[in-house]
Design a protein around this motif. Structure first.
Motif, PDB file in Angstrom:
ATOM      1  N   CYS A  34       0.809  -1.217   0.000  1.00 47.65           N
ATOM      2  CA  CYS A  34       0.000   0.000   0.000  1.00 47.65           C
ATOM      3  C   CYS A  34       0.844   1.269   0.000  1.00 47.65           C
ATOM      4  O   CYS A  34       0.350   2.353   0.355  1.00 47.65           O
ATOM      5  CB  CYS A  34      -0.956  -0.009   1.190  1.00 47.65           C
ATOM      6  N   GLU A  35       2.099   1.149  -0.354  1.00 51.18           N
ATOM      7  CA  GLU A  35       2.984   2.302  -0.521  1.00 51.18           C
ATOM      8  C   GLU A  35       3.682   2.210  -1.864  1.00 51.18           C
ATOM      9  O   GLU A  35       3.882   1.120  -2.417  1.00 51.18           O
ATOM     10  CB  GLU A  35       4.035   2.361   0.603  1.00 51.18           C
ATOM     11  N   ARG A  36       4.055   3.358  -2.362  1.00 48.57           N
ATOM     12  CA  ARG A  36       4.647   3.453  -3.691  1.00 48.57           C
ATOM     13  C   ARG A  36       5.874   2.561  -3.854  1.00 48.57           C
ATOM     14  O   ARG A  36       6.002   1.845  -4.848  1.00 48.57           O
ATOM     15  CB  ARG A  36       5.026   4.915  -3.948  1.00 48.57           C
ATOM     16  N   ARG A  61      -6.852   0.595  -1.469  1.00 50.59           N
ATOM     17  CA  ARG A  61      -5.600   1.249  -1.082  1.00 50.59           C
ATOM     18  C   ARG A  61      -4.469   0.913  -2.057  1.00 50.59           C
ATOM     19  O   ARG A  61      -3.612   1.747  -2.341  1.00 50.59           O
ATOM     20  CB  ARG A  61      -5.212   0.837   0.338  1.00 50.59           C
ATOM     21  N   ALA A  64      -4.936   3.056  -5.039  1.00 46.80           N
ATOM     22  CA  ALA A  64      -4.588   4.447  -4.726  1.00 46.80           C
ATOM     23  C   ALA A  64      -3.078   4.636  -4.733  1.00 46.80           C
ATOM     24  O   ALA A  64      -2.568   5.645  -5.241  1.00 46.80           O
ATOM     25  CB  ALA A  64      -5.173   4.828  -3.363  1.00 46.80           C
ATOM     26  N   ALA A  65      -2.338   3.671  -4.182  1.00 53.48           N
ATOM     27  CA  ALA A  65      -0.878   3.755  -4.197  1.00 53.48           C
ATOM     28  C   ALA A  65      -0.347   3.688  -5.621  1.00 53.48           C
ATOM     29  O   ALA A  65       0.604   4.401  -5.977  1.00 53.48           O
ATOM     30  CB  ALA A  65      -0.283   2.627  -3.356  1.00 53.48           C
ATOM     31  N   ALA A  67      -1.948   4.668  -8.327  1.00 57.22           N
ATOM     32  CA  ALA A  67      -2.263   5.940  -8.979  1.00 57.22           C
ATOM     33  C   ALA A  67      -1.291   7.029  -8.553  1.00 57.22           C
ATOM     34  O   ALA A  67      -0.837   7.842  -9.367  1.00 57.22           O
ATOM     35  CB  ALA A  67      -3.700   6.350  -8.646  1.00 57.22           C
ATOM     36  N   ASP A  68      -0.920   7.032  -7.268  1.00 54.90           N
ATOM     37  CA  ASP A  68       0.039   8.017  -6.769  1.00 54.90           C
ATOM     38  C   ASP A  68       1.404   7.864  -7.436  1.00 54.90           C
ATOM     39  O   ASP A  68       2.103   8.854  -7.674  1.00 54.90           O
ATOM     40  CB  ASP A  68       0.186   7.846  -5.250  1.00 54.90           C
ATOM     41  N   ALA A  69       1.764   6.615  -7.757  1.00 50.77           N
ATOM     42  CA  ALA A  69       3.052   6.350  -8.391  1.00 50.77           C
ATOM     43  C   ALA A  69       2.963   6.337  -9.913  1.00 50.77           C
ATOM     44  O   ALA A  69       3.975   6.115 -10.581  1.00 50.77           O
ATOM     45  CB  ALA A  69       3.600   5.012  -7.909  1.00 50.77           C
ATOM     46  N   ASP A  70       1.761   6.563 -10.436  1.00 47.49           N
ATOM     47  CA  ASP A  70       1.526   6.519 -11.886  1.00 47.49           C
ATOM     48  C   ASP A  70       1.926   5.158 -12.457  1.00 47.49           C
ATOM     49  O   ASP A  70       2.612   5.050 -13.472  1.00 47.49           O
ATOM     50  CB  ASP A  70       2.298   7.643 -12.593  1.00 47.49           C
TER      51      ASP A  70
END
Length: 311
Positions: A34-36, A61, A64-65, A67-70
């Motif tokens: 759940c983290e990049r 989650r 979402a991670a 998407a945050d990292a593309d």
């Protein structure tokens, strides 16, 4: 290519990567990614041909991670689990049923991960103590070097140290070393009753003589200098089959091991990979501070090791 992560040349790391690619990708359960950083490493290890990641955790989650990292998760299998403890339990169950061949820590706590693996009801539990092994490509050393245990066991006693050695020897066998040389480290190279680490080192060597630890040549106690330097050993009059040629360094405690590991990486410029062994399959237990290169290299090491453990 794995080698493109750094400007320093790491030929032994490159050879490890090529061997892992020849094995084909290993299905790996990535627990609570759940983290990049956890997602990036798993998917790049997939792109390099080492693993087929199965992401275990809350899909919302995880997306979402990503998407945050593309990062695109197209084609990546996600197994739903509500939270970190549930993800660990679910991943262990998948491993126990043979659906995945290794586990990789995502963004959950280490104790949550290992607790599920070694718990009383875990299908991955064995009769052996779990321990961590680092594998290094050190520019100043002439061959790959392993170090144990710098992560899991804080102050192991003699029975735990015996399993720590056995786990590292198993890893060496899986990498093609039929009789690895093992240096049992201590502050000095003589047995001193005031230094319990020297007594344990001598006992481990006698256990190897009696066949209680098999498949390796052990020597100790050895100081770090006379373990890795034949010239240093000769200066002190040490006659040893291991001095200057160890494949594996065994430290007396986590304090010593963790400091040595970080010294090799941050001052010695070593590239590293690491696994937890002693369960029925390898566990990639990376830290948030680990580089992407180290995470990916650990996947390559797991891909090689899992095949050996399966046989």
């Amino acid at each position: 290519m794995l080698m493109q992560q750094t400007t320093v040349s790491y030929p032994r790391l490159g050879a490890l990567a090529e061997s892992a690619r020849r094995c084909g990708p290993l299905r790996v359960g990535v627990v609570y990614p759940c983290e990049r950083s956890a997602l990036e490493a798993a998917l790049e290890a997939r792109d390099q041909g080492f693993i087929e990641p199965v992401l275990v955790g809350p899909s919302e989650r995880i997306h979402a991670a990503a998407a945050d990292a593309d990062i695109s998760l197209s084609g990546v299998e996600i197994v739903e689990a509500a939270n970190a403890p549930a993800a660990a339990r679910r991943a262990v169950a998948l491993a126990g049923s043979g659906e995945i061949g290794a586990l990789m820590k995502g963004s959950l706590h280490t104790d949550e991960m290992l607790g599920s693996i070694v718990g009383r009801e875990s299908p991955l539990r064995t009769g052996r103590r779990t321990s961590h092994v680092f594998w290094f490509d050190c520019p100043a050393y002439h061959k790959p070097l392993m170090l144990t245990d710098a992560v899991v066991n804080i102050a192991p006693g003699l029975p735990e140290k015996a399993d720590i050695v056995r786990n590292a020897v198993d890893l060496a066998h899986g990498l093609g070393l039929s009789n690895p040389k093992v240096a049992i480290l201590a502050p000095v190279e003589t047995v001193n009753p005031a230094l319990p680490s020297t007594i344990d080192a001598a006992a481990l060597c006698k256990m190897a003589d009696r066949g209680q630890i098999a498949g390796a040549t052990l020597d100790g106690p050895l100081g770090f200098d006379n373990a890795v330097s034949l010239a240093s050993a000769s200066t002190k009059g040490i006659v040893s089959l291991v001095a200057g040629e160890p494949d594996i360094l065994v430290v007396p405690s986590l304090d010593a091991g963790n400091s040595l590991y970080k010294s090799l990486v941050y001052l010695g410029g070593a590239a590293c990979a690491g696994l937890v062994l002693g369960a029925r399959l390898p566990v990639i237990l990376t830290s948030r501070a680990d580089s992407k290169q180290a995470r990916i290299a650990s996947c390559a090491l797991a891909a090689l090791t899992a095949r050996h453990l399966a046989h």
